[in-house]
Design an enzyme around this catalytic site. Structure first.
Site, PDB file in Angstrom:
ATOM      1  N   SER A   1       7.084  58.235  21.440  1.00  0.00           N
ATOM      2  CA  SER A   1       7.982  57.122  21.100  1.00  0.00           C
ATOM      3  C   SER A   1       9.018  57.521  20.056  1.00  0.00           C
ATOM      4  O   SER A   1      10.074  56.895  19.953  1.00  0.00           O
ATOM      5  CB  SER A   1       7.183  55.918  20.615  1.00  0.00           C
ATOM      6  OG  SER A   1       6.401  56.268  19.483  1.00  0.00           O
TER       7      SER A   1
ATOM      8  N   GLU B   1      -9.435  49.611  16.779  1.00  0.00           N
ATOM      9  CA  GLU B   1     -10.593  50.366  16.318  1.00  0.00           C
ATOM     10  C   GLU B   1     -10.420  50.798  14.861  1.00  0.00           C
ATOM     11  O   GLU B   1     -11.350  50.726  14.055  1.00  0.00           O
ATOM     12  CB  GLU B   1     -10.782  51.596  17.205  1.00  0.00           C
ATOM     13  CG  GLU B   1     -12.018  52.409  16.880  1.00  0.00           C
ATOM     14  CD  GLU B   1     -12.134  53.619  17.781  1.00  0.00           C
ATOM     15  OE1 GLU B   1     -11.302  54.525  17.672  1.00  0.00           O
ATOM     16  OE2 GLU B   1     -13.078  53.649  18.604  1.00  0.00           O
ATOM     17  N   GLU B   2      -9.203  51.224  14.501  1.00  0.00           N
ATOM     18  CA  GLU B   2      -8.940  51.654  13.127  1.00  0.00           C
ATOM     19  C   GLU B   2      -9.120  50.511  12.145  1.00  0.00           C
ATOM     20  O   GLU B   2      -9.706  50.660  11.075  1.00  0.00           O
ATOM     21  CB  GLU B   2      -7.526  52.227  13.014  1.00  0.00           C
ATOM     22  CG  GLU B   2      -7.299  53.507  13.782  1.00  0.00           C
ATOM     23  CD  GLU B   2      -6.884  53.240  15.227  1.00  0.00           C
ATOM     24  OE1 GLU B   2      -7.003  52.072  15.672  1.00  0.00           O
ATOM     25  OE2 GLU B   2      -6.451  54.179  15.900  1.00  0.00           O
TER      26      GLU B   2
ATOM     27  N   ASP C   1      -0.258  57.564  11.611  1.00  0.00           N
ATOM     28  CA  ASP C   1      -0.592  58.776  10.864  1.00  0.00           C
ATOM     29  C   ASP C   1       0.188  58.766   9.550  1.00  0.00           C
ATOM     30  O   ASP C   1       1.412  58.663   9.555  1.00  0.00           O
ATOM     31  CB  ASP C   1      -0.205  59.996  11.698  1.00  0.00           C
ATOM     32  CG  ASP C   1      -0.738  61.300  11.116  1.00  0.00           C
ATOM     33  OD1 ASP C   1      -0.964  61.354   9.892  1.00  0.00           O
ATOM     34  OD2 ASP C   1      -0.912  62.261  11.880  1.00  0.00           O
TER      35      ASP C   1
ATOM     36  N   GLU D   1       1.497  55.891  23.847  1.00  0.00           N
ATOM     37  CA  GLU D   1       0.509  56.763  23.203  1.00  0.00           C
ATOM     38  C   GLU D   1       0.796  58.212  23.583  1.00  0.00           C
ATOM     39  O   GLU D   1       1.052  58.518  24.744  1.00  0.00           O
ATOM     40  CB  GLU D   1      -0.906  56.352  23.646  1.00  0.00           C
ATOM     41  CG  GLU D   1      -2.023  57.242  23.159  1.00  0.00           C
ATOM     42  CD  GLU D   1      -2.100  57.332  21.644  1.00  0.00           C
ATOM     43  OE1 GLU D   1      -2.124  58.467  21.126  1.00  0.00           O
ATOM     44  OE2 GLU D   1      -2.141  56.277  20.976  1.00  0.00           O
ATOM     45  N   LEU D   2       0.744  59.091  22.590  1.00  0.00           N
ATOM     46  CA  LEU D   2       1.060  60.501  22.816  1.00  0.00           C
ATOM     47  C   LEU D   2      -0.137  61.301  23.332  1.00  0.00           C
ATOM     48  O   LEU D   2       0.031  62.252  24.093  1.00  0.00           O
ATOM     49  CB  LEU D   2       1.574  61.115  21.512  1.00  0.00           C
ATOM     50  CG  LEU D   2       2.047  62.559  21.540  1.00  0.00           C
ATOM     51  CD1 LEU D   2       3.143  62.767  22.582  1.00  0.00           C
ATOM     52  CD2 LEU D   2       2.552  62.976  20.158  1.00  0.00           C
TER      53      LEU D   2
END
EC number: 2.1.1.33
Length: 252
Positions: free
Chosen positions: A130, A228-229, A152, A96-97
């Protein structure tokens, strides 16, 4: 106990971190420079920090047991949590960024380990980009599953180069995936779903799973509901578009 009660970031009822204290922008620019440590190679990752039950101390780290699942852009860690008990002996990591989101996942995993002794020891998370550093974390042919859930969409054509599935990046994913390893993708954006499927179909080192294989794979069922999305899309009655492909040896 007093510390937990006085810490507003921790839920008193569940002992888990509260998401509202770890909220961040929905997405980050993967092409921007970020400041976080990056291992020189997969052999420079201290696995005892991620999986203490499997690697008790830095002096005893063995690379015989390797990470096999990678959740790229893992968000708040829902998929990792679900996969952990489904594959309890398989090491898996979320990448995760966003720093706040990464911290939330770390705290969530630690809390779950405390409240469920012996469980959730096989999952961890790392803050990294990543799109730039996959080869720094995984050896050739190491992974057996990679997940790209609700990435995204980068709608503007000039930003398509930021998409986490692209012909160029599939070369890297094919490198770290073992033969037979699987890429799972899902999105609620039809155009992005078509893009990811087209990229995978056009790549010589991937082939789509047959319908009967998809139905038999317990992981496929988690794609739309574990995150969650995905839950948000389901609540809103939205459609999802998935593509699941296997790493193959290209025919000459």
């Amino acid at each position: 106990m007093l510390e937990k009660e006085s810490n507003p970031t921790i839920s008193k009822s569940t002992g888990l971190p509260r998401k509202r204290f770890y909220r961040a922008r929905a997405h980050s620019n993967p092409l921007s420079d970020s400041h976080f440590p990056v291992p020189v190679s997969p052999f420079h990752v201290d696995f005892s920090l991620h999986y203490p039950q499997f690697f008790p101390s830095t002096g005893e780290v063995s690379h015989l047991k390797k990470i096999q699942f990678a959740d790229i852009g893992c968000g708040f860690g829902g998929l990792l949590i679900s996969l952990s008990t489904l594959f309890p002996e398989t090491l898996m990591i979320g990448m995760e960024l966003r720093d706040k989101v990464t911290e939330y996942v770390k705290e969530r995993i630690l809390a779950l380990r405390v409240s469920n002794l012996g469980q959730y020891q096989n999952i961890s998370v790392v803050r990294t980009n990543s799109m730039k550093y996959i080869p720094n974390y995984f050896e050739k042919g190491q992974l057996m599953k990679m997940f790209f859930l609700f990435p995204d969409p980068h709608f503007k054509e000039k930003n398509h180069r930021r998409r986490v599935i692209s012909p160029h990046l599939l070369d890297e994913y094919a490198y770290v995936l073992g033969v037979g390893g699987i890429i799972y993708t899902i999105t609620d954006v039809e155009e992005l779903g078509d893009w990811m499927k087209s990229c995978l179909e056009s790549h010589p080192m991937f082939e789509a799973l047959a319908e009967e294989e998809l139905e038999a794979d317990p992981v496929v069922k988690l794609l739309s509901c574990a995150t969650e999305e995905g839950q948000k899309v389901a609540r809103n009655g939205g459609q999802t578009f998935q593509a699941v492909f296997r790493r193959i040896v290209p025919t000459s």
